[in-house]
Scaffold this active site. Structure first.
Site, PDB file in Angstrom:
ATOM      1  N   ASP A 330     -13.485   1.460  -1.393  1.00  0.00           N
ATOM      2  CA  ASP A 330     -13.529   0.437  -0.351  1.00  0.00           C
ATOM      3  C   ASP A 330     -14.988   0.027  -0.116  1.00  0.00           C
ATOM      4  O   ASP A 330     -15.854   0.894  -0.053  1.00  0.00           O
ATOM      5  CB  ASP A 330     -12.957   1.089   0.933  1.00  0.00           C
ATOM      6  CG  ASP A 330     -12.509   0.087   1.965  1.00  0.00           C
ATOM      7  OD1 ASP A 330     -13.253  -0.857   2.209  1.00  0.00           O
ATOM      8  OD2 ASP A 330     -11.410   0.265   2.536  1.00  0.00           O
ATOM      9  N   ARG A 332     -15.657  -2.499   2.416  1.00  0.00           N
ATOM     10  CA  ARG A 332     -15.579  -3.450   3.529  1.00  0.00           C
ATOM     11  C   ARG A 332     -16.596  -3.194   4.630  1.00  0.00           C
ATOM     12  O   ARG A 332     -16.912  -4.050   5.408  1.00  0.00           O
ATOM     13  CB  ARG A 332     -14.163  -3.454   4.121  1.00  0.00           C
ATOM     14  CG  ARG A 332     -13.198  -4.211   3.267  1.00  0.00           C
ATOM     15  CD  ARG A 332     -11.806  -4.131   3.809  1.00  0.00           C
ATOM     16  NE  ARG A 332     -11.229  -2.811   3.603  1.00  0.00           N
ATOM     17  CZ  ARG A 332     -10.043  -2.450   4.080  1.00  0.00           C
ATOM     18  NH1 ARG A 332      -9.348  -3.292   4.801  1.00  0.00           N
ATOM     19  NH2 ARG A 332      -9.557  -1.252   3.843  1.00  0.00           N
TER      20      ARG A 332
HETATM   21  N1  LIG Z   1      -9.216  -2.906  -4.354  1.00  0.00           N
HETATM   22  C1  LIG Z   1      -7.982  -2.932  -3.884  1.00  0.00           C
HETATM   23  N2  LIG Z   1      -7.757  -3.635  -2.763  1.00  0.00           N
HETATM   24  C2  LIG Z   1      -6.518  -3.663  -2.268  1.00  0.00           C
HETATM   25  C3  LIG Z   1      -5.445  -2.984  -2.893  1.00  0.00           C
HETATM   26  N3  LIG Z   1      -4.332  -3.216  -2.146  1.00  0.00           N
HETATM   27  C4  LIG Z   1      -4.724  -3.996  -1.083  1.00  0.00           C
HETATM   28  N4  LIG Z   1      -6.035  -4.283  -1.155  1.00  0.00           N
HETATM   29  C5  LIG Z   1      -6.925  -4.996  -0.209  1.00  0.00           C
HETATM   30  O1  LIG Z   1      -6.993  -4.169   0.918  1.00  0.00           O
HETATM   31  C6  LIG Z   1      -7.291  -4.951   2.084  1.00  0.00           C
HETATM   32  C7  LIG Z   1      -6.241  -4.631   3.138  1.00  0.00           C
HETATM   33  O2  LIG Z   1      -6.755  -5.008   4.352  1.00  0.00           O
HETATM   34  P1  LIG Z   1      -5.937  -4.989   5.707  1.00  0.00           P
HETATM   35  O3  LIG Z   1      -4.683  -5.786   5.557  1.00  0.00           O
HETATM   36  O4  LIG Z   1      -6.894  -5.421   6.766  1.00  0.00           O
HETATM   37  O5  LIG Z   1      -5.436  -3.499   5.860  1.00  0.00           O
HETATM   38  P2  LIG Z   1      -6.116  -2.109   6.081  1.00  0.00           P
HETATM   39  O6  LIG Z   1      -7.577  -2.195   6.283  1.00  0.00           O
HETATM   40  O7  LIG Z   1      -5.709  -1.240   4.947  1.00  0.00           O
HETATM   41  O8  LIG Z   1      -5.473  -1.534   7.413  1.00  0.00           O
HETATM   42  P3  LIG Z   1      -4.381  -2.032   8.434  1.00  0.00           P
HETATM   43  O9  LIG Z   1      -5.133  -2.671   9.544  1.00  0.00           O
HETATM   44  O10 LIG Z   1      -3.666  -0.819   8.850  1.00  0.00           O
HETATM   45  O11 LIG Z   1      -3.471  -3.009   7.717  1.00  0.00           O
HETATM   46  C8  LIG Z   1      -7.282  -6.400   1.655  1.00  0.00           C
HETATM   47  O12 LIG Z   1      -8.627  -6.820   1.484  1.00  0.00           O
HETATM   48  C9  LIG Z   1      -6.505  -6.347   0.342  1.00  0.00           C
HETATM   49  O13 LIG Z   1      -6.885  -7.408  -0.510  1.00  0.00           O
HETATM   50  C10 LIG Z   1      -5.714  -2.233  -4.104  1.00  0.00           C
HETATM   51  O14 LIG Z   1      -4.876  -1.605  -4.707  1.00  0.00           O
HETATM   52  N5  LIG Z   1      -7.003  -2.232  -4.534  1.00  0.00           N
END
Ligand SMILES: Nc1nc2c(ncn2[C@@H]2O[C@H](COP(=O)(O)OP(=O)(O)OP(=O)(O)O)[C@@H](O)[C@H]2O)c(=O)[nH]1
Ligand SMILES: [Zn+2]
Length: 418
Positions: A330, A332
């Site tokens: 991650d 972010r």
């Molecule tokens: N690199 C990568 N990114 C992913 C994958 N699956 C989802 N994402 C990314 O993960 C991020 C999910 O962000 P949010 O929807 O804010 O969710 P979260 O931070 O996991 O937490 P919540 O607030 O509980 O939903 C997005 O930027 C998606 O594009 C994966 O397998 N690999």
């Protein structure tokens, strides 16, 4: 006919301060009086006025370069800001002038033309970094929520036909480098050097101009959608719902079923509407951090790696596959995310629609209280996204349900590629 190429023949180097002439207006980040704080001036038309590194529009600055190079845009164009001022007033709030509370956006970004009016009169080219407007949004899931009786049409917040009335704000990143370095517990020098090197030397001023402390990075910004009474957002006597959502184009826009992004986003909007209809407000923050800020190419590579690995796509290997490709799970950096909540004057969130422990920790550590956390309802999770949700819960995401052990995690499987 494209206009004549308007690139000037002399290249103006910005890597060293000019020895003659007046110094640019100083920025005293965190000062309570905007005139003391000083405007963010990233103009390219009057280089002596520039008091920041980088330019406006984030990554779109590169398209502007193309427009200038190809002759379709005059490089000395100055924005005509007539009638562009915010439709609603946000702030100022006490958080705007607490040192280090906000370091990744300019709290005065929306009201620049108002608070820096005297500089405009003197011919300074100051651009707003925040724009606030109003809209009606309409999503099929919200219409369904009305049909099923979960949401009510009240004619003010939710109109007949499912039109939801929102105020929305687009925010460009503005980084105060000393504050950012402090947030990550590194020196400003280390931060400047990494930014310089990892952008391929794109901004030499990062290492040559220690007098410039503010950087407009070439990255995506964020959008805030507000439902209900704007005054209620900062009022501790009114309920507030918040969802902070990171971009997932595949799910958010195209409805891909490998993750929970769009269903959780829409559930967040639903909770926001309910809270607004109780006399409070709802806030959705949509951050351009695709694929956990690793980018969509990385994300799709990871999807293939997940589905082709031995044993198929499994919850026990969910985060590992991203790490194999990207080197990290991650990027972010949720530490910067609470800035927008402080810009909105938020001190307490009654309903936080997120299971992320990283978001929770960042928000509470920044001094905002979270009363209740709302997980995604089980019936909104697509079958193929079970892998993601079980992996997240096992990694520490909030849940009121069971967390699977290592053996059971390996049994949660997604669809194959065929
Ligand atoms: N690199 C990568 N990114 C992913 C994958 N699956 C989802 N994402 C990314 O993960 C991020 C999910 O962000 P949010 O929807 O804010 O969710 P979260 O931070 O996991 O937490 P919540 O607030 O509980 O939903 C997005 O930027 C998606 O594009 C994966 O397998 N690999
Ligand atoms: Zn997603």
């Amino acid at each position: 006919m494209p206009k004549q190429n308007s690139v000037s023949r002399h290249i103006v180097l910005t890597s060293h301060p000019s020895r003659s002439g007046p110094k640019p207006i100083a920025i005293n980040w965190g000062a309570a009086d905007p005139m003391q704080r000083g405007p963010v001036i990233a103009t390219l038309t009057k280089s002596a006025h520039r008091n920041v590194i980088g330019t406006h529009s984030g990554g779109y600055a590169v398209y502007r370069a193309l427009a200038v190079a190809s002759g379709s845009l005059q490089s000395d164009h100055i924005a005509d800001l007539t009638n562009t001022s915010p439709t609603e007033r946000i702030g100022p709030y006490p958080s705007w002038s607490v040192a280090d509370k906000i370091v990744s956006l300019d709290p005065y970004g929306a009201i620049a033309s108002e608070v820096f009016a005297s500089y405009y009169e003197q011919g300074y080219d100051i651009r707003p970094t925040i724009a606030i407007t109003k809209a009606h949004i309409n999503m099929p899931e919200l219409q369904e929520a009305i049909a099923k009786g979960r949401l009510q049409v009240d004619g003010k917040i939710m109109k007949p036909g499912g039109d939801l009335v929102v105020t929305k704000a687009a925010i460009e990143p503005v980084w105060y480098l000393p504050g950012l370095a402090k947030r990550f517990n590194i020196t400003e020098g280390e931060l400047r050097r990494a930014l310089f090197e990892q952008t391929g030397g794109m901004f030499p001023e990062l290492v040559t101009r220690s007098d410039l402390e503010v950087f407009l990075p070439p990255i995506g910004g964020l959008t805030v959608y507000i439902v209900g009474d704007l005054e209620a957002i900062a009022d501790p006597n009114k309920p507030l719902a918040v969802r902070v959502h990171d971009e997932c184009n595949g799910s958010d826009v195209f409805g891909s079923d490998i993750c929970t992004c769009r269903p959780y986003l829409v559930h967040g909007i639903e909770v926001c509407v309910q809270t607004a209809q109780e006399g409070g407000a709802g806030v959705i923050v949509y951050c351009r951090k695709e694929g956990r800020a690793l980018g969509e190419v990385t994300k799709f590579l990871v999807y293939n790696a997940r589905k082709r690995q031995e044993g198929g796509d499994r919850a026990d290997a969910y985060f590992e596959r991203t790490e194999c490709v990207a080197g990290v799970q991650d990027m972010r950096f949720q530490e910067l995310m609470p800035d927008v909540l402080h810009w909105l004057g938020i001190t307490r969130i009654d309903r936080m629609v997120s299971m992320s422990n990283m978001k929770f920790d960042a928000i509470t550590q920044s001094g905002i209280e979270i009363v209740e956390r709302i997980a995604i309802p089980d019936d909104l999770i697509p079958q193929d996204a079970r892998v993601e949700i079980e992996a997240k819960k096992a990694a520490g995401y909030f849940t009121t349900g069971d967390v699977l052990d290592a053996n059971s995690l390996a049994d949660v499987k997604g669809r194959g590629l065929e």
